[in-house]
Design a protein around this motif. Structure first.
Motif, PDB file in Angstrom:
ATOM      1  N   ALA A  36      24.069  -0.539   0.782  1.00  6.67           N
ATOM      2  CA  ALA A  36      25.504  -0.681  -0.207  1.00  6.67           C
ATOM      3  C   ALA A  36      26.647   0.185   0.298  1.00  6.67           C
ATOM      4  N   HIS A  37      26.312   1.238   1.346  1.00  6.98           N
ATOM      5  CA  HIS A  37      27.661   2.140   1.881  1.00  6.98           C
ATOM      6  C   HIS A  37      28.294   1.633   2.972  1.00  6.98           C
ATOM      7  N   VAL A  38      27.512   0.347   3.498  1.00  9.76           N
ATOM      8  CA  VAL A  38      28.121  -0.098   4.792  1.00  9.76           C
ATOM      9  C   VAL A  38      29.281  -0.898   4.644  1.00  9.76           C
ATOM     10  N   ARG A  39      30.317  -0.766   5.296  1.00 12.73           N
ATOM     11  CA  ARG A  39      31.393  -1.862   5.296  1.00 12.73           C
ATOM     12  C   ARG A  39      31.723  -2.592   6.191  1.00 12.73           C
ATOM     13  N   ILE A  40      31.910  -3.817   6.458  1.00 15.99           N
ATOM     14  CA  ILE A  40      32.008  -4.822   7.484  1.00 15.99           C
ATOM     15  C   ILE A  40      33.280  -5.202   7.719  1.00 15.99           C
ATOM     16  N   VAL A  41      33.909  -5.351   8.928  1.00  9.03           N
ATOM     17  CA  VAL A  41      35.148  -5.668   9.151  1.00  9.03           C
ATOM     18  C   VAL A  41      34.870  -6.860  10.287  1.00  9.03           C
ATOM     19  N   ILE A  42      35.432  -7.817   9.789  1.00  5.44           N
ATOM     20  CA  ILE A  42      35.231  -9.178  10.663  1.00  5.44           C
ATOM     21  C   ILE A  42      36.119  -9.258  11.804  1.00  5.44           C
ATOM     22  N   LEU A  43      35.686  -9.488  13.153  1.00  8.04           N
ATOM     23  CA  LEU A  43      36.491  -9.648  14.180  1.00  8.04           C
ATOM     24  C   LEU A  43      36.712 -10.987  14.539  1.00  8.04           C
ATOM     25  N   THR A  44      37.944 -11.684  14.735  1.00  5.38           N
ATOM     26  CA  THR A  44      37.867 -13.183  14.942  1.00  5.38           C
ATOM     27  C   THR A  44      39.060 -13.273  15.649  1.00  5.38           C
ATOM     28  N   THR A  45      38.925 -14.372  16.400  1.00  3.69           N
ATOM     29  CA  THR A  45      40.170 -14.940  17.322  1.00  3.69           C
ATOM     30  C   THR A  45      41.369 -15.205  16.599  1.00  3.69           C
ATOM     31  N   PHE A  46      40.989 -15.870  15.299  1.00  2.00           N
ATOM     32  CA  PHE A  46      41.957 -16.427  14.423  1.00  2.00           C
ATOM     33  C   PHE A  46      41.811 -15.822  13.036  1.00  2.00           C
ATOM     34  N   GLU A  47      43.177 -15.540  12.723  1.00  2.26           N
ATOM     35  CA  GLU A  47      43.291 -14.714  11.351  1.00  2.26           C
ATOM     36  C   GLU A  47      42.447 -15.466  10.249  1.00  2.26           C
ATOM     37  N   VAL A  48      42.776 -16.406  10.052  1.00  2.00           N
ATOM     38  CA  VAL A  48      42.650 -17.209   8.770  1.00  2.00           C
ATOM     39  C   VAL A  48      41.830 -18.391   9.120  1.00  2.00           C
ATOM     40  N   ASP A  49      40.630 -18.603   8.960  1.00  5.12           N
ATOM     41  CA  ASP A  49      39.618 -19.596   9.252  1.00  5.12           C
ATOM     42  C   ASP A  49      38.608 -20.098   8.068  1.00  5.12           C
ATOM     43  N   ASP A  50      37.746 -20.846   8.174  1.00  5.02           N
ATOM     44  CA  ASP A  50      36.859 -21.074   7.011  1.00  5.02           C
ATOM     45  C   ASP A  50      35.712 -20.009   7.016  1.00  5.02           C
ATOM     46  N   TYR A  51      35.452 -19.593   8.159  1.00  2.00           N
ATOM     47  CA  TYR A  51      34.465 -18.501   8.213  1.00  2.00           C
ATOM     48  C   TYR A  51      34.909 -17.044   7.752  1.00  2.00           C
ATOM     49  N   VAL A  52      36.224 -16.979   7.743  1.00  2.00           N
ATOM     50  CA  VAL A  52      36.696 -15.569   7.334  1.00  2.00           C
ATOM     51  C   VAL A  52      36.746 -15.782   5.797  1.00  2.00           C
ATOM     52  N   VAL A  53      37.066 -16.709   5.262  1.00  3.49           N
ATOM     53  CA  VAL A  53      36.936 -16.904   3.533  1.00  3.49           C
ATOM     54  C   VAL A  53      35.455 -16.754   3.269  1.00  3.49           C
ATOM     55  N   GLN A  54      34.743 -17.400   3.850  1.00  2.76           N
ATOM     56  CA  GLN A  54      33.284 -17.251   3.561  1.00  2.76           C
ATOM     57  C   GLN A  54      32.594 -15.787   3.747  1.00  2.76           C
ATOM     58  N   SER A  55      33.099 -15.088   4.830  1.00  6.61           N
ATOM     59  CA  SER A  55      32.617 -13.709   4.914  1.00  6.61           C
ATOM     60  C   SER A  55      33.111 -12.870   4.168  1.00  6.61           C
ATOM     61  N   LEU A  56      34.392 -12.984   3.462  1.00 12.54           N
ATOM     62  CA  LEU A  56      34.932 -12.276   2.393  1.00 12.54           C
ATOM     63  C   LEU A  56      34.124 -12.396   1.116  1.00 12.54           C
ATOM     64  N   ARG A  57      33.787 -13.802   0.901  1.00  6.63           N
ATOM     65  CA  ARG A  57      33.019 -14.058  -0.353  1.00  6.63           C
ATOM     66  C   ARG A  57      31.463 -13.369  -0.150  1.00  6.63           C
ATOM     67  N   ALA A  58      30.967 -13.232   0.985  1.00  6.98           N
ATOM     68  CA  ALA A  58      29.659 -12.827   1.415  1.00  6.98           C
ATOM     69  C   ALA A  58      29.697 -11.063   1.151  1.00  6.98           C
ATOM     70  N   GLY A  59      30.957 -10.565   1.283  1.00  9.37           N
ATOM     71  CA  GLY A  59      30.927  -8.788   1.168  1.00  9.37           C
ATOM     72  C   GLY A  59      31.884  -8.439   2.278  1.00  9.37           C
ATOM     73  N   ALA A  60      32.587  -8.913   3.226  1.00 12.32           N
ATOM     74  CA  ALA A  60      33.216  -8.354   4.167  1.00 12.32           C
ATOM     75  C   ALA A  60      34.478  -7.578   3.338  1.00 12.32           C
ATOM     76  N   SER A  61      34.884  -6.512   4.274  1.00 15.71           N
ATOM     77  CA  SER A  61      35.959  -5.689   3.531  1.00 15.71           C
ATOM     78  C   SER A  61      37.324  -6.340   4.143  1.00 15.71           C
ATOM     79  N   GLY A  62      37.255  -7.156   4.900  1.00 14.18           N
ATOM     80  CA  GLY A  62      38.513  -7.643   5.393  1.00 14.18           C
ATOM     81  C   GLY A  62      38.325  -8.253   6.915  1.00 14.18           C
ATOM     82  N   PHE A  63      39.434  -8.422   7.691  1.00 11.06           N
ATOM     83  CA  PHE A  63      39.216  -8.953   8.869  1.00 11.06           C
ATOM     84  C   PHE A  63      40.419  -8.604   9.861  1.00 11.06           C
ATOM     85  N   LEU A  64      40.189  -8.693  11.175  1.00  6.70           N
ATOM     86  CA  LEU A  64      41.270  -8.002  12.231  1.00  6.70           C
ATOM     87  C   LEU A  64      40.891  -9.275  13.498  1.00  6.70           C
TER      88      LEU A  64
END
Length: 227
Positions: free
Chosen positions: A77-105
């Protein structure tokens, strides 16, 4: 306190570059490297990582599945996840935020931006700028994020537990505004805003501000303006 960082990317060269950068900072250290999602989940448990820099597209168990597995594990529960992506906004980013990611870069971000992202995530804040939030919601709608005018009935019902002020603060969070910006808009102190945000997170079962943004739009509390 040293921030324990886990690197999850299938490209060894990128992991090496990130390791050199992170280990150069006095307040953080790389505690492990993973080349796929399954290994990332295992190492997050083994090394008690604080922040995972997660590539979303990896062979086998991808970053999205790994994010969901980490977020659903009470022991992480203490772990925070930052998604690294080539594109700032795509379907996977939306899904990852729903899944519990703290954001993306974006992978093309400057070194200082990456280091700041780690610190922000470790502090429990979300990596969602107003511009990124606008693009996120545009994509969210495009894939049917709000199926009807009432939004998600279950989430809408959960909003009933919020006070009027907590709803106001949640709407501002959904706009990608910081606590200081919200305080100025609502004419209250930043500490008061932080208190309302924390209470909203507790009542809605959100891990962090990123999930508050998703909940605000899914519930229909906030209507996106794409102009």
């Amino acid at each position: 306190m040293t921030i324990r960082v886990l690197l999850a990317d299938d490209q060894a060269l990128l992991r090496s570059a990130f390791r050199v950068l992170v280990d150069s900072e006095p307040d953080m250290e790389v505690v492990g490297e993973a080349s796929d999602g399954a290994e990332a989940v295992r190492l997050a448990r083994e090394h008690r990582a604080d922040v995972v820099l997660m590539d979303i597209r990896m062979p086998g168990t991808d970053g999205l599945a790994a994010t969901r597995m980490i977020s659903e594990d009470p022991g992480l529960a203490h772990v925070r996840i930052v998604i690294l992506t080539t594109f700032e906004v795509d379907d996977y980013v939306v899904q990852s935020l729903r899944a519990g990611a703290s954001g993306f870069l974006g992978k093309g971000s400057e070194p200082d931006e990456l280091l700041n992202a780690i610190r922000v995530a470790a502090g429990g804040d979300a990596l969602l700028s107003p511009a990124a939030t606008k693009g996120l919601i545009a994509r969210f709608l495009a894939q049917g994020g709000t199926a009807d005018d009432d939004g998600d009935p279950a989430r809408a019902q959960r909003l009933a537990a919020l006070t009027v002020r907590e709803r106001e603060v949640l709407a501002q969070v959904a706009g990608g505004h910081s606590n200081d910006e919200i305080a100025e808009r609502l004419e209250v102190s930043p500490l008061t805003v932080k208190t309302h945000v924390n209470r909203a997170m507790a009542k809605l079962g959100a891990r962090d501000r990123a999930q508050l943004v998703v909940i605000a739009y899914e519930s229909g509390l906030v209507r996106p303006r794409l102009d």
